[in-house]
Scaffold this motif. Structure first.
Motif, PDB file in Angstrom:
ATOM      1  N   SER A 220       0.876  -1.175  -0.035  1.00 46.86           N
ATOM      2  CA  SER A 220      -0.080  -0.130  -0.156  1.00 46.86           C
ATOM      3  C   SER A 220       0.825   1.303  -0.143  1.00 46.86           C
ATOM      4  O   SER A 220       2.161   1.291   0.481  1.00 46.86           O
ATOM      5  N   GLU A 221       0.232   2.357  -0.249  1.00 47.37           N
ATOM      6  CA  GLU A 221       1.114   3.708  -0.275  1.00 47.37           C
ATOM      7  C   GLU A 221       1.276   4.032   0.780  1.00 47.37           C
ATOM      8  O   GLU A 221       2.234   4.999   1.084  1.00 47.37           O
ATOM      9  N   LYS A 245      -3.260   1.803  -3.955  1.00 47.00           N
ATOM     10  CA  LYS A 245      -3.914   3.005  -3.405  1.00 47.00           C
ATOM     11  C   LYS A 245      -4.680   2.318  -2.179  1.00 47.00           C
ATOM     12  O   LYS A 245      -5.029   1.119  -1.928  1.00 47.00           O
ATOM     13  N   THR A 246      -4.918   3.565  -1.194  1.00 42.40           N
ATOM     14  CA  THR A 246      -5.564   3.130   0.146  1.00 42.40           C
ATOM     15  C   THR A 246      -6.809   3.860   0.018  1.00 42.40           C
ATOM     16  O   THR A 246      -7.496   4.822  -0.506  1.00 42.40           O
ATOM     17  N   ASP A 256      -7.865  -2.136  -6.402  1.00 49.98           N
ATOM     18  CA  ASP A 256      -6.714  -1.601  -7.008  1.00 49.98           C
ATOM     19  C   ASP A 256      -5.510  -2.659  -7.015  1.00 49.98           C
ATOM     20  O   ASP A 256      -4.862  -2.691  -7.993  1.00 49.98           O
ATOM     21  N   ARG A 497      -7.859  14.670  -0.717  1.00 48.82           N
ATOM     22  CA  ARG A 497      -6.483  14.132  -0.978  1.00 48.82           C
ATOM     23  C   ARG A 497      -5.605  15.224  -1.176  1.00 48.82           C
ATOM     24  O   ARG A 497      -4.456  15.103  -1.593  1.00 48.82           O
TER      25      ARG A 497
END
Length: 548
Positions: A220-221, A245-246, A256, A497
């Motif tokens: 994950s990011e 992506k989270t 994803d 975001r």
């Protein structure tokens, strides 16, 4: 009367003295040991985080690059260390030090650590460790059982087997993660026909043999920065570490992950491992481990769980469900120097299959001989101290129910602090606590309302100023030294975001009280008043936004 100044001399006789065990309670070294203990105890009783002295001033005490030609007496040098080092160190065990994963330690570890240092065992081989080797194997077995829950028969068969290993002790989570991915790489590029395996023939020939155009690891990011190092060292390149992506809760988005794997496969890039995070460093969240495991099984991919932070949660019967799915993982990283309350550095990697580490096995003639129980044959690091002894002692003295109490109170405290933040009209909770981490920021109601109302460049401009204010408060609070929270940058869904600088709090220290948490917020409010020019700029942007 002027005190006579004595100078230490360089002689073999004086050198022998520093290698000799003190003869009794009246010896100089014994007295120094007692004095040092008193001074350290006084330091540990302080509640401030650090003295208010700039780093550039501290650097002056350590500015000479010359190795001394004149020796010092141990007593004189001890005073020097107390004055220049101890007094200006960070008080990581302070109840108001709540910004990082380093916490207070059980005091019994200080006297017990003398056993480890005095015996000076080297865990790379039996010949320099003897009893420490089976002790370390037992500790790995205990943590393996905590994660995987195998039977008594399993551990009787594999825990002390000379030809197998349940895992490895490491200096920290970085080496543990590298070890797990090292095994994953060698497993994916194992010997096949005339090909002897990547460990023998190298990455270029391995890729050529299997017909891959690249290798990848997915995480994950919110994955730990150490994974970039692992990708670099193992020859995948940092671009071979693919960020997934989270969601709004900082957990990996399974759809994803599936899409990224499909994309890699169309490019003839082999995914050798997927990493699920059990306790993200920045927000403390846990990925959906069962779903990740299912995907890994479908794609013949190594499933590694980075539980360096959250792994200790398994000690709590009340909260271990938060890590459901970890028992399916091929390998798991856990750091004892985090929520197992052991000094730096004590990391571990555990493997479900006792044969897994054969793919990285190494031998030598003078040590690590085949058939020996030398631990170094399955570790990336060579010479290592007996840190496992402190983990062994802590697990016996604290016990599993004791750790459960520590874990439970830390999670409860995080939920209390989150509720406290919600009750304030000048603070915003940014990420909800799942374990005992949370993030928030100073955001008075009038600024919050303007930020919600703003559009386009006005929103971005106001957000940049709020970030500046958060950085100012965090830095000033750290410099003042009464308390400490760290900061990081997130991209919260509720703020479209945007890059958002936030305070980050870790509530693992059992000595941290509710009163201290309230005082941290009070101090941050007061610090905000110390930035009048910045607040004026914020108010101007807010006024512009509110104009019809």
């Amino acid at each position: 009367m002027v005190k006579e100044q004595k100078s230490a001399d360089v002689s073999f006789e004086s050198l022998l003295k520093i290698f000799t065990v003190p003869e009794g309670p009246d010896s100089t070294l014994t007295k120094i040991d007692e004095s040092l203990s008193r001074n350290l105890n006084q330091f540990l009783r302080e509640h401030i985080v650090a003295e208010e002295k700039p780093l550039r001033e501290i650097e002056k005490d350590f500015s000479s690059a010359q190795i001394p030609e004149q020796p010092e007496f141990v007593s004189d040098h001890t005073e020097h260390l107390l004055d220049t080092l101890v007094s200006h160190s960070v008080h990581t065990s302070s109840p108001s030090f709540i910004g990082h994963m380093t916490s207070a330690l059980p005091y019994f570890l200080m006297p017990l650590s003398k056993i480890m240092f005095a015996l000076n065992q080297n865990l790379v081989k039996i010949e320099t460790s003897k009893a420490f080797t089976p002790l370390e194997r037992q500790v790995l077995g205990m943590l393996h059982r905590l994660i995987y829950g195998q039977s008594d028969t399993f551990y009787e068969q594999w825990m002390h087997s000379a030809n197998h290993s349940l895992g490895a002790f490491c200096s920290g989570g970085t080496i543990a993660n590298i070890t797990a991915l090292w095994v994953a790489r060698n497993k994916a590029l194992k010997p096949n026909g005339s090909f002897k395996g990547v460990e023998k023939e190298g990455l270029f020939k391995a890729m050529k043999h299997y017909g891959y155009d690249g290798l990848a690891v997915l995480v994950s990011e919110r994955g730990h920065y150490s994974l970039k190092k692992a990708a670099d060292i193992l020859g995948l390149g940092q671009e071979g570490l693919v960020a997934v992506k989270t969601d709004a809760n900082n957990r990996i988005i399974v759809d994803d992950l599936k899409a990224k794997i499909a994309e890699l496969e169309t490019q003839n890039i082999k995914p050798i491992a997927v990493i699920g995070v059990a306790g993200t460093t920045e927000t403390g969240n846990v990925d959906p481990l069962p779903e990740i495991a299912e995907i890994c099984q479908a794609h013949d991919c190594h499933f590694h769980v980075d539980a360096a932070w959250g792994g200790a949660t398994l000690m709590s019967n009340h909260h271990r469900h938060l890590l459901n799915g970890v028992e399916i993982a091929d390998s798991v990283t856990i750091d004892a120097h985090k929520q197992l309350y052991i000094p730096m550095g004590a990391g571990m990697v555990l493997f479900k299959n006792p044969n897994a580490m054969k793919s990285i096995e190494h031998h030598a003639q003078y040590i690590l001989r085949k058939g020996s129980k030398d631990l170094g044959s399955h570790t990336l690091e060579g010479s290592r101290s007996g840190m496992a002894m402190l983990v062994y002692a802590a697990m016996h003295i604290i016990s599993r129910p004791g750790y459960e109490l520590l874990i439970d109170q830390s999670i409860e405290k995080a939920h209390y602090f989150a509720d406290l933040i919600r009750q304030q009209d000048d603070f915003e909770l940014v990420s909800e606590p799942e374990l005992c981490l949370l993030t928030y920021r100073y955001l008075p109601l009038f600024i919050r309302e303007a930020l919600a109302k703003a559009k386009g460049s006005q929103k971005e401009k106001l957000n940049v100023l709020i970030n500046e204010l958060t950085q100012f408060i965090q830095k000033r609070q750290r410099e003042t030294g009464k308390s400490f929270v760290s900061r990081t940058r997130l991209n919260p869904v509720q703020w479209q975001r945007m890059n958002t600088v936030v305070f980050r709090v870790v509530l693992a220290n059992p000595l941290t009280t509710q009163k201290i948490l309230s005082s941290v917020l009070d101090e941050q409010r007061e610090i905000a008043k110390q930035a009048p020019n910045l607040m004026k700029r914020i108010q101007q942007v807010v006024s512009d936004i509110q104009l019809p």
